[in-house]
Structure formats: structure tokens, C-alpha cells
Design a protein around this motif. Structure first.
Motif, short mmCIF file in Angstrom:
data_model
loop_
_atom_site.label_atom_id
_atom_site.label_comp_id
_atom_site.label_asym_id
_atom_site.label_seq_id
_atom_site.Cartn_x
_atom_site.Cartn_y
_atom_site.Cartn_z
N ALA A 143 0.88 -1.22 -0.17
CA ALA A 143 -0.02 0.04 0.02
C ALA A 143 0.95 1.28 -0.02
O ALA A 143 0.56 2.19 -0.77
N THR A 144 2.06 1.02 0.97
CA THR A 144 2.86 2.44 0.85
C THR A 144 3.61 2.53 -0.46
O THR A 144 3.68 3.60 -0.89
N ASP A 145 4.07 1.45 -0.82
CA ASP A 145 4.90 1.64 -2.18
C ASP A 145 4.13 1.84 -3.40
O ASP A 145 4.72 2.67 -4.35
N GLU A 146 2.96 1.57 -3.31
CA GLU A 146 1.91 1.96 -4.65
C GLU A 146 1.20 3.25 -4.27
O GLU A 146 0.57 3.76 -5.21
N GLY A 147 1.48 4.02 -3.29
CA GLY A 147 1.16 5.44 -2.99
C GLY A 147 -0.51 5.30 -2.89
O GLY A 147 -1.43 6.09 -3.48
N LEU A 148 -1.22 4.29 -2.34
CA LEU A 148 -2.78 4.06 -2.04
C LEU A 148 -2.91 4.84 -0.58
O LEU A 148 -3.03 4.12 0.27
N THR A 149 -3.17 6.10 -0.77
CA THR A 149 -3.14 6.92 0.20
C THR A 149 -4.77 7.15 0.68
O THR A 149 -5.17 8.18 0.76
N TYR A 150 -5.19 6.06 0.91
CA TYR A 150 -6.43 6.16 1.69
C TYR A 150 -6.52 4.88 2.50
O TYR A 150 -5.58 3.97 2.64
#
Length: 204
Positions: A143-150
Motif C-alpha cells: 500500500a505504501t509503495d503503490e501510493g494508495l493514500t486512503y
């Protein structure tokens, strides 16, 4: 006549001393075992501590309790992958995009940039569900690597499988303002345009 008695007394004393020494050794050994058990007992609480990096994920929101809605999300509560309270899915209202994913899922990585871009635009609420995933530390990294900021919740036991008819991730559900599941896209999202059009059509 009295010599055997006198000669036997030192033996009794020695036996008593030996028994006392054995008792001391046993009590010390048991105390040591007790301290080891206490130490072991404390270990699970350490292992239950937050997954490394989870604090970098957005916190799950606290939502007011609402009655389940017709054609809505299942009435199950799922723990947050990051910080924040458990999320009761039946409480959620749209417009909302829910993406079901797992760190072991190759197609989930393929579609992640489109979800990250949608989150960046901020035009709709979003929630990720880390599904059937035994490695929370890798899920956090994904999630952090892919930039899933939710926010993301965890469904390790596939509690939502029947309600959303999930064969496997990825799956993206679009929730309307009444909390109903307006549309479910099964399989990988193939473009930003496709995702944007689905949001426009179903997440209102």
C-alpha cells in the motif's frame, strides 16, 4: 547398646541436609521455570504490536452507526490495516469506491496506479480491503509503495466473499450515497479512463 544409635545420628543429619539442599535446588528450578513462562507469556503481546510502517497509512475513519441498507455492504466489521478503529461496512455511505486487493495478487499491482491517481484527485471517498492475505507486513509495504493514500481494512477470513461474490482479487465496488452497491467490477482495471468512467457512472 547405644553406639548404633549415636553412629546413626550423623547419617540422619546428613540425610536431612541432603534433602534440604535438594528442596532448595528444586525451588530455584521451579522459580526459574516460572519466570520463563512469564517471559513467554509476555511475548505474544509484543508480537501483536502494530505492523512496521502501518502508522504511515491513513487512519480508518470512525463512522456513525447506521442500519443496514437494501443491496448494501455486508454487516461485518473489519480491522484497520493502519491505525484507527474497526470499520463496520454496513455503516458506509457513498459516493465511495471500495477496492479488494492482496499483496500477492499480480493484477492488483497492475491496477494500483489508477487507484492511486483517483485518490490523488480526491473526487470520491475510497477504501481498500486487504483480502485473504496472510502477510500484513507485506500488505503495508504494498500500500505504501503503490501510493494508495486512503484507508485500508483487513479481511483475512474472507468475511465479504459471499456478499460481493468474490472469486478472488482484484475487485472494485462502487457505492452510492444511500449505501447501496451500485456496481461491481470483477477483475483488473485496465486504464485510468475506465476507472474514471466507472466512478462517474456508479459512485454518486
Amino acid at each position: 547398646m547405644n553406639r548404633p544409635l549415636r553412629s546413626g545420628t550423623p547419617y540422619r543429619r546428613r540425610a536431612a541436609l541432603i534433602a534440604g539442599a535438594v528442596a532448595l535446588v528444586l525451588s530455584a528450578t521451579l522459580a526459574a521455570c516460572g519466570s520463563e513462562r512469564a517471559g513467554d507469556g509476555g511475548q505474544p503481546s509484543a508480537s501483536r504490536s502494530a505492523v512496521a510502517g502501518a502508522d504511515k497509512l491513513p487512519a480508518c475513519p470512525s463512522t456513525p452507526s447506521k442500519p443496514p441498507t437494501t443491496n448494501g455492504l455486508p454487516d461485518v466489521s473489519l480491522p484497520c490495516l493502519g491505525s484507527g478503529p474497526d470499520v463496520r461496512l454496513a455503516d458506509l455511505r457513498g459516493p465511495l469506491v471500495i477496492n479488494v486487493w492482496a499483496q500477492w495478487c499480480g493484477p492488483c499491482r497492475d491496477e494500483a496506479p489508477y487507484l492511486a491517481e483517483l485518490a490523488k484527485a480526491g473526487t470520491v471517498k475510497m477504501l481498500g480491503i486487504d483480502y485473504d492475505d496472510p502477510r500484513p507486513e507485506l500488505a503495508v509495504k504494498f500500500a505504501t509503495d503503490e501510493g494508495l493514500t486512503y484507508p485500508h481494512v483487513v479481511d483475512r477470513d474472507k468475511a465479504i466473499q459471499r456478499a460481493l461474490k468474490i472469486g478472488g482479487p482484484p475487485l472494485t465496488a462502487f457505492i452510492d450515497s444511500d449505501g447501496a452497491v451500485a456496481f461491481v467490477h470483477r477483475g483488473v482495471l485496465t486504464s485510468q479512463q475506465q476507472l474514471d468512467q466507472l466512478v462517474e457512472a456508479h459512485a454518486r
